[in-house]
Enzyme design. Structure first.
Site, PDB file in Angstrom:
ATOM      1  N   GLU A 133       0.826  -1.215   0.000  1.00  0.00           N
ATOM      2  CA  GLU A 133       0.000   0.000   0.000  1.00  0.00           C
ATOM      3  C   GLU A 133       0.858   1.261   0.000  1.00  0.00           C
ATOM      4  O   GLU A 133       0.525   2.250  -0.634  1.00  0.00           O
ATOM      5  CB  GLU A 133      -0.937   0.015   1.226  1.00  0.00           C
ATOM      6  CG  GLU A 133      -1.989  -1.089   1.234  1.00  0.00           C
ATOM      7  CD  GLU A 133      -2.962  -0.951   0.082  1.00  0.00           C
ATOM      8  OE1 GLU A 133      -2.544  -1.205  -1.061  1.00  0.00           O
ATOM      9  OE2 GLU A 133      -4.125  -0.620   0.305  1.00  0.00           O
ATOM     10  N   THR A 186      -5.523   6.898  -5.521  1.00  0.00           N
ATOM     11  CA  THR A 186      -5.588   7.109  -4.071  1.00  0.00           C
ATOM     12  C   THR A 186      -4.682   8.265  -3.658  1.00  0.00           C
ATOM     13  O   THR A 186      -5.064   9.094  -2.826  1.00  0.00           O
ATOM     14  CB  THR A 186      -5.194   5.807  -3.326  1.00  0.00           C
ATOM     15  OG1 THR A 186      -6.144   4.803  -3.686  1.00  0.00           O
ATOM     16  CG2 THR A 186      -5.208   5.991  -1.822  1.00  0.00           C
TER      17      THR A 186
HETATM   18  N1  HSE Z   1      -8.271   4.900   3.676  1.00  0.00           N
HETATM   19  C1  HSE Z   1      -7.746   4.996   2.357  1.00  0.00           C
HETATM   20  C2  HSE Z   1      -8.152   6.342   1.769  1.00  0.00           C
HETATM   21  C3  HSE Z   1      -8.290   3.882   1.527  1.00  0.00           C
HETATM   22  O1  HSE Z   1      -9.336   6.684   1.889  1.00  0.00           O
HETATM   23  O2  HSE Z   1      -7.317   7.041   1.220  1.00  0.00           O
HETATM   24  C4  HSE Z   1      -7.792   3.873   0.117  1.00  0.00           C
HETATM   25  O3  HSE Z   1      -8.423   2.808  -0.562  1.00  0.00           O
END
Ligand code: HSE
Length: 311
Positions: A133, A186
């Protein structure tokens, strides 16, 4: 010829992160879609990704692919130089907001842990998958990889030290997810967020996080619905998603308990009690993008109580 124990294949599910109020801490797993990952032992001492089906743009270079990075984090802690060959079949589209990179990272570390009989527990596996990630989004968030590995709903109670709590999954809880065919990275969706927030908003948000966790354990669907509210992230990110307000309005009208952005978007999820309502929500969501002329994919899935599984 490869012995059976020299090879393993797993299915790694898509996941919905944040779940409205729980930015970076709450998530749950879906039954489908998901990635399929096959890992084979070799004598090369190298991590080689041989093919990625369904997302040919992703890098095969193990140092640039979330799978390679997550596996290397595991091998490093294990003190192993085992060579591995990996093939990936992507069922979760990159940039969809339903944990594409997380499905691959989670699947890979669970597969390698089993193949090498490494004996790491789920929390350690989350830690390795988080390195994937970090590569994908610039932040090692765990709210997709945790439900991918543990299954069901998870809460990241703490990042330092990492403390993941598996929550209860009410048995009639269904999810509808619609993915308008646009890509939101993201890293971009994180860069628009503010780094500080008014105390008043924080009070609303942590009330909802507590309410949602209690609702899941009490199997109190109304409480779950009342708690599916995000006053911090959704108002900022929803402008990146065409038709968001209408999709949300239609979903609630169709009987959903609540509706919000899935992860960093552009997918939008709704939770419903029972499959029949989730199907009505699917129709109500789809109508919006039909009218807008935007292509979409829509899924109805039970909340998946299991994480990555061997196939
Ligand atoms: N919590 C993360 C965000 C998840 O909202 O950026 C990304 O899939």
């Amino acid at each position: 010829m490869t012995k059976e124990s020299d090879c393993i294949s797993v299915f790694a599910p898509a996941t919905v992160a944040n779940v409205a109020c729980g930015f970076d801490v709450l998530g749950f797993a879906l039954e489908h879609p998901g990635d399929e990952i096959t890992v084979k032992k070799t004598n090369t001492k190298k991590i080689i990704i041989t093919k990625i089906e369904g997302a040919e743009d992703l890098p095969l270079d193990a140092d640039k692919n979330v799978v390679g990075v997550a596996i290397k984090a595991l091998l490093q802690e294990l003190g192993s130089d085992q060579g591995l060959e990996i093939s990936i079949k992507k069922g979760v589209k990159p940039g969809s907001g339903i944990g594409s990179s997380a499905a691959s990272s989670a699947g890979a570390v669970v597969a390698v842990n089993k193949l090498l009989k490494a004996g790491f527990d789920n929390t350690a596996l989350v830690r390795f998958a988080m390195e994937g990630e970090r590569l994908a989004s610039g932040t090692a968030h765990a709210d997709n990889v945790a439900p991918g590995i543990f299954g069901g709903f998870t809460l990241v109670r703490s990042y330092s030290p990492l403390d993941v709590v598996k929550l209860n999954t009410p048995k009639d809880l269904y999810c509808t997810v619609i993915h308008p065919q646009i890509e939101v990275k993201t890293s971009d969706a994180r860069s628009v967020l503010r780094i500080s927030l008014p105390l008043k908003k924080a009070v609303v948000q942590w009330g909802n996080v507590g309410g949602l966790v209690a609702g899941l354990f009490l199997e109190d669907y109304d409480l779950i619905g009342r708690s599916l509210e995000d006053v911090i992230v959704e108002p900022i990110r929803s402008v990146l998603i065409p038709g968001f307000d209408k999709v949300k309005f239609n979903s609630i009208q169709a009987g959903a308990l609540g509706c919000s952005i899935s992860g960093s978007g552009p997918s939008i999820f709704a939770l419903s009690k029972g499959k029949a309502t989730a199907e009505k929500v699917k129709k109500a969501m789809s109508e919006v993008y039909e009218n807008f002329g935007i292509e979409y994919i829509v899924y109805v899935s039970k909340v998946n109580p299991n994480g990555v599984k061997e196939i």
